[in-house]
Design an enzyme around this catalytic site. Structure first.
Site, PDB file in Angstrom:
ATOM      1  N   LEU A 152      23.958 -24.655   0.599  1.00 21.90           N
ATOM      2  CA  LEU A 152      24.814 -24.947   1.754  1.00 21.90           C
ATOM      3  C   LEU A 152      25.302 -23.622   2.330  1.00 21.90           C
ATOM      4  O   LEU A 152      25.899 -22.832   1.606  1.00 21.90           O
ATOM      5  CB  LEU A 152      26.015 -25.755   1.251  1.00 21.90           C
ATOM      6  N   HIS A 153      24.998 -23.359   3.604  1.00 26.48           N
ATOM      7  CA  HIS A 153      25.533 -22.117   4.171  1.00 26.48           C
ATOM      8  C   HIS A 153      25.786 -22.165   5.679  1.00 26.48           C
ATOM      9  O   HIS A 153      26.347 -21.227   6.242  1.00 26.48           O
ATOM     10  CB  HIS A 153      24.602 -20.931   3.872  1.00 26.48           C
ATOM     11  N   ARG A 154      25.364 -23.253   6.364  1.00 23.42           N
ATOM     12  CA  ARG A 154      25.546 -23.288   7.825  1.00 23.42           C
ATOM     13  C   ARG A 154      27.033 -23.327   8.163  1.00 23.42           C
ATOM     14  O   ARG A 154      27.799 -24.080   7.544  1.00 23.42           O
ATOM     15  CB  ARG A 154      24.914 -24.548   8.415  1.00 23.42           C
TER      16      ARG A 154
END
Ligand code: UD1
Length: 351
Positions: free
Chosen positions: A201-203
């Site tokens: 998860l990084h957006r």
């Protein structure tokens, strides 16, 4: 012929690898500029080592900052680099701030510029990546598209006459690494001692709002198998800022993996939950069911083939989308045959 590549963030090191090898085979002088957008050892250095890429000749070391400051620092440093090396072509990769900065600096100096992974669209203008890729396609002299769908987008925006379908260069890397790691030990199975799903998860849309991030983490934690969360630095830093505990319920937090270990872990996973573009595609190619925590994807072929399902970032939607059953098998190869990098180099040499 001298070609200068501009890279800066993790997925770009993967894309660079097969192209750097193809350039060497073609006898091209290749200069690599690393902007320093990603700088942690396991977000940057390990990719050069593991994928056999020479160290960059130029390191701009811009580091992290807000979008304008980070992009501006790269842009201002690039003029001197381009004046020093006088490349015949500049190549930029994907959709990051390093991509738009490289393309803008080069085209303003009238240096022919090629965009690898051109034509992808999410049609979501809240994503910085969408703005970067649209602008980069329109700046570039040569748009190198990974898929037929990307070619259609380029054509719809009046860019058909400078677009070439080459296939997906990340697929080149994946297909070769898959063979190398198949018989190697699986670091994730070893750590959790059984079945697991892999998650990343990084957006910004998922990490930068506390309520959204909390809901996603709770839903990961409530899943029926261990959720091995390979924690991107952005995720760790936002979770710490908001006081959100990542190691919740079934979640097992691990550092981001070097590429070969990631591929090995994917081969052994029950499923993938992610907002990464690259991982959706890698899961599809390795035939691992994927859940994408976004409202849309650029890699629509993964949805059409039934191996990827979108889930809005709320607990119910994620719980509903994550599934144990495997989709119907498919022989589709929308991302090419592993020979995209050779076609990238050939397309540039033809100009
Ligand atoms: C960037 C790209 C995205 C790509 C992703 C892959 C843009 C706008 N986004 O997102 O398209 O999918 O890389 O990972 O270019 N940080 C570290 N160490 C690092 C790198 C980053 O600690 O080595 C932290 C910093 O706190 C930084 C944050 O991560 O503020 C975000 O980094 P940034 O480069 O802004 O974007 P990514 O989220 O990594």
């Amino acid at each position: 012929m001298r070609i200068l590549s501009v890279v800066g963030a993790r997925p770009q090191f993967v894309k660079l690898a097969p192209i750097a090898h193809a350039m060497t085979s073609a006898g091209i002088e290749h200069v690599v500029v690393h902007t320093g957008q990603h700088y942690d050892k396991n977000m940057s250095d390990v990719f050069f080592t593991d994928l056999g890429i020479s160290r960059p000749q130029v390191e701009l070391a811009v580091g992290s900052a807000s979008h304008g400051r980070q992009t501006g620092a790269m842009l201002s440093a690039m003029d001197e680099v381009l004046e020093r090396y006088q490349p015949d072509w500049v190549v930029v990769y994907g959709d990051t701030n390093s991509t738009i900065a490289g393309a803008l600096a080069a085209t303003k100096l009238h240096i022919p510029t090629a965009h690898v992974e051109a034509g992808l669209r999410s049609f979501n203008r809240r994503m910085p990546e969408e703005l970067n890729r649209v602008a980069t396609d329109h700046l570039s002299d040569l748009c190198l598209a990974p898929t037929e769908v990307a070619m259609k987008h380029l054509s719809g925006e009046g860019l058909a006459n400078r677009s070439v379908l080459v296939g997906d260069v990340m697929t080149d890397v994946l297909l070769s690494v898959r063979e190398d790691v198949r018989d190697k030990p699986n670091p994730v199975a070893f750590a959790v001692g059984g079945e697991y799903r892999l998650a990343t998860l990084h957006r910004a849309d998922n990490t930068d709002d506390p309520a959204t991030l909390q809901a996603i983490i709770e839903s990961f934690g409530a899943l029926d198998l261990p959720t091995v969360l390979l924690a991107h630095p952005r995720l760790r830093s936002r979770a710490a800022d908001y006081g959100i505990e990542l190691e919740t319920g079934s979640i097992v937090v691990m550092e981001p993996l070097p590429y070969p270990q990631l591929v090995r872990a994917l081969i052994g996973a029950n499923g993938v939950i992610t907002d990464s573009g690259g991982l959706q595609k890698e899961a599809f190619i390795l035939r691992v069911p994927c859940t994408t925590v976004r409202t849309e994807t650029e890699w629509t072929e993964t949805l059409e083939c039934g191996w990827n399902v979108l889930a809005t970032p709320d607990a119910c939607a994620i719980a509903k989308a994550v599934r144990r059953e495997r989709p119907a098998s498919t022989r589709a190869t929308p991302y090419g045959d592993g020979g995209a990098a050779g076609r990238v180099v050939a397309a540039i040499l033809r100009q």
